[in-house]
Design a protein around this motif. Sequence first.
Motif, short mmCIF file in Angstrom:
data_model
loop_
_atom_site.label_atom_id
_atom_site.label_comp_id
_atom_site.label_asym_id
_atom_site.label_seq_id
_atom_site.Cartn_x
_atom_site.Cartn_y
_atom_site.Cartn_z
N MET A 70 20.94 5.15 -5.84
CA MET A 70 19.49 4.92 -5.83
C MET A 70 18.77 6.25 -6.03
N TRP A 71 17.64 6.18 -6.72
CA TRP A 71 16.84 7.38 -6.99
C TRP A 71 15.38 6.99 -6.76
N ILE A 72 14.77 7.59 -5.73
CA ILE A 72 13.37 7.30 -5.43
C ILE A 72 12.55 8.56 -5.71
N TYR A 73 11.62 8.42 -6.62
CA TYR A 73 10.73 9.53 -6.97
C TYR A 73 9.33 9.19 -6.50
N LEU A 74 8.68 10.14 -5.81
CA LEU A 74 7.30 9.95 -5.38
C LEU A 74 6.52 11.24 -5.62
N SER A 75 5.44 11.12 -6.36
CA SER A 75 4.54 12.27 -6.51
C SER A 75 3.20 11.90 -5.89
N THR A 76 2.60 12.85 -5.22
CA THR A 76 1.33 12.60 -4.54
C THR A 76 0.30 13.65 -4.96
N SER A 77 -0.92 13.22 -4.96
CA SER A 77 -2.03 14.13 -5.25
C SER A 77 -3.11 13.89 -4.21
N ASN A 78 -3.39 14.91 -3.43
CA ASN A 78 -4.40 14.83 -2.36
C ASN A 78 -4.12 13.69 -1.38
N ARG A 79 -2.85 13.44 -1.13
CA ARG A 79 -2.46 12.38 -0.20
C ARG A 79 -1.08 12.72 0.35
N ASN A 80 -0.91 12.61 1.64
CA ASN A 80 0.41 12.85 2.24
C ASN A 80 1.23 11.56 2.13
N GLY A 81 2.33 11.63 1.42
CA GLY A 81 3.14 10.43 1.21
C GLY A 81 4.47 10.43 1.93
N ARG A 82 4.69 11.40 2.82
CA ARG A 82 6.01 11.50 3.44
C ARG A 82 6.35 10.31 4.34
N ALA A 83 5.40 9.88 5.15
CA ALA A 83 5.68 8.73 6.02
C ALA A 83 5.91 7.48 5.18
N PHE A 84 5.17 7.35 4.11
CA PHE A 84 5.32 6.21 3.20
C PHE A 84 6.73 6.23 2.57
N ASP B 129 8.11 -5.40 -5.18
CA ASP B 129 6.67 -5.58 -5.22
C ASP B 129 5.98 -4.35 -4.64
N CYS B 130 5.11 -3.75 -5.42
CA CYS B 130 4.38 -2.56 -4.97
C CYS B 130 3.51 -2.86 -3.75
N ASN B 131 3.09 -4.09 -3.60
CA ASN B 131 2.16 -4.45 -2.54
C ASN B 131 2.83 -4.79 -1.22
N THR B 132 4.17 -4.75 -1.20
CA THR B 132 4.86 -5.08 0.06
C THR B 132 5.77 -3.93 0.51
N LEU B 133 5.60 -2.75 -0.06
CA LEU B 133 6.42 -1.60 0.32
C LEU B 133 6.05 -1.12 1.72
N ALA B 134 7.05 -0.67 2.45
CA ALA B 134 6.86 -0.11 3.79
C ALA B 134 6.27 -1.15 4.75
N THR B 135 6.02 -0.71 5.96
CA THR B 135 5.41 -1.61 6.93
C THR B 135 3.90 -1.67 6.63
N PRO B 136 3.24 -2.74 7.03
CA PRO B 136 1.80 -2.86 6.72
C PRO B 136 0.98 -1.67 7.20
N GLU B 137 1.30 -1.16 8.40
CA GLU B 137 0.52 -0.04 8.95
C GLU B 137 0.70 1.23 8.11
N VAL B 138 1.94 1.54 7.77
CA VAL B 138 2.22 2.74 6.98
C VAL B 138 1.65 2.58 5.57
N ARG B 139 1.80 1.40 4.99
CA ARG B 139 1.27 1.16 3.64
C ARG B 139 -0.25 1.32 3.61
N GLN B 140 -0.92 0.80 4.62
CA GLN B 140 -2.37 0.90 4.68
C GLN B 140 -2.83 2.35 4.78
N ALA B 141 -2.11 3.12 5.60
CA ALA B 141 -2.49 4.54 5.76
C ALA B 141 -2.24 5.33 4.48
N ALA B 142 -1.20 4.95 3.73
CA ALA B 142 -0.84 5.73 2.53
C ALA B 142 -1.64 5.32 1.31
N ILE B 143 -1.76 4.03 1.07
CA ILE B 143 -2.36 3.59 -0.20
C ILE B 143 -3.44 2.52 -0.02
#
Length: 198
Positions: A174-188, A68-82
């Motif tokens: 496993m293969w995780i791909y993440l692209s970001t635009s004008n957003r730091n996604g490393r912690a996420f 589920d895209c809406n439950t990724l990472a911890t709530p705090e990190v998810r909120q800061a990222a997306i």
Amino acid sequence: MIRTRTRTVTTIVFAAVLAAALAGCGGSGTATPSPSTPSPTKSATPTPTPTPALVPTDTAAPANLPTDCNTLATPEVRQAAIGDLTLQSDGVGFIRPVPANATLVLGCDWIVGDSTGMLLLISTAAPADVAAAVTTLPGLGYECGVSDDFGADFCQLAGGGPDTEEMIVARDGMWIYLSTSNRNGRAFLSDIASGIWG
């Protein structure tokens, strides 16, 4: 008297001829035993051909796959990222580096405005295919190394803008791909990887 004698001589001659004929057919006169029918021989029980031991196939290690895209990472990190981004699509149809025979497990495409967003694609494949795909990334401009943060292969490619980049984490099929635009996604990304591998 002459007839009786002639008949007797004829009988004797006939008997002698018959005896000679029988002696010629019988040989020594002892009965030759007919060849006995050989008793059936017991056929050897076929020795079973040993089955070669199965070689374990390259399979992905167990992982906690997010669904589920809406439950990724911890709530705090998810909120800061997306937290301020809107989920637009499931990521299907995006052409990005991926291992051979990979299966997309989860795709999330978040965006806000015209130029801010994140695209996350999580796929599974045979570990050998994942390892092979990592070796192709430097040829595409990625810088790769083993990351202590992820405990896995980590590759990154700087994008066209100052805050635009692509990152790939590869480990255990496993293969995780993440692209970001004008957003730091490393912690996420780090939090997602921690959630998968612990």
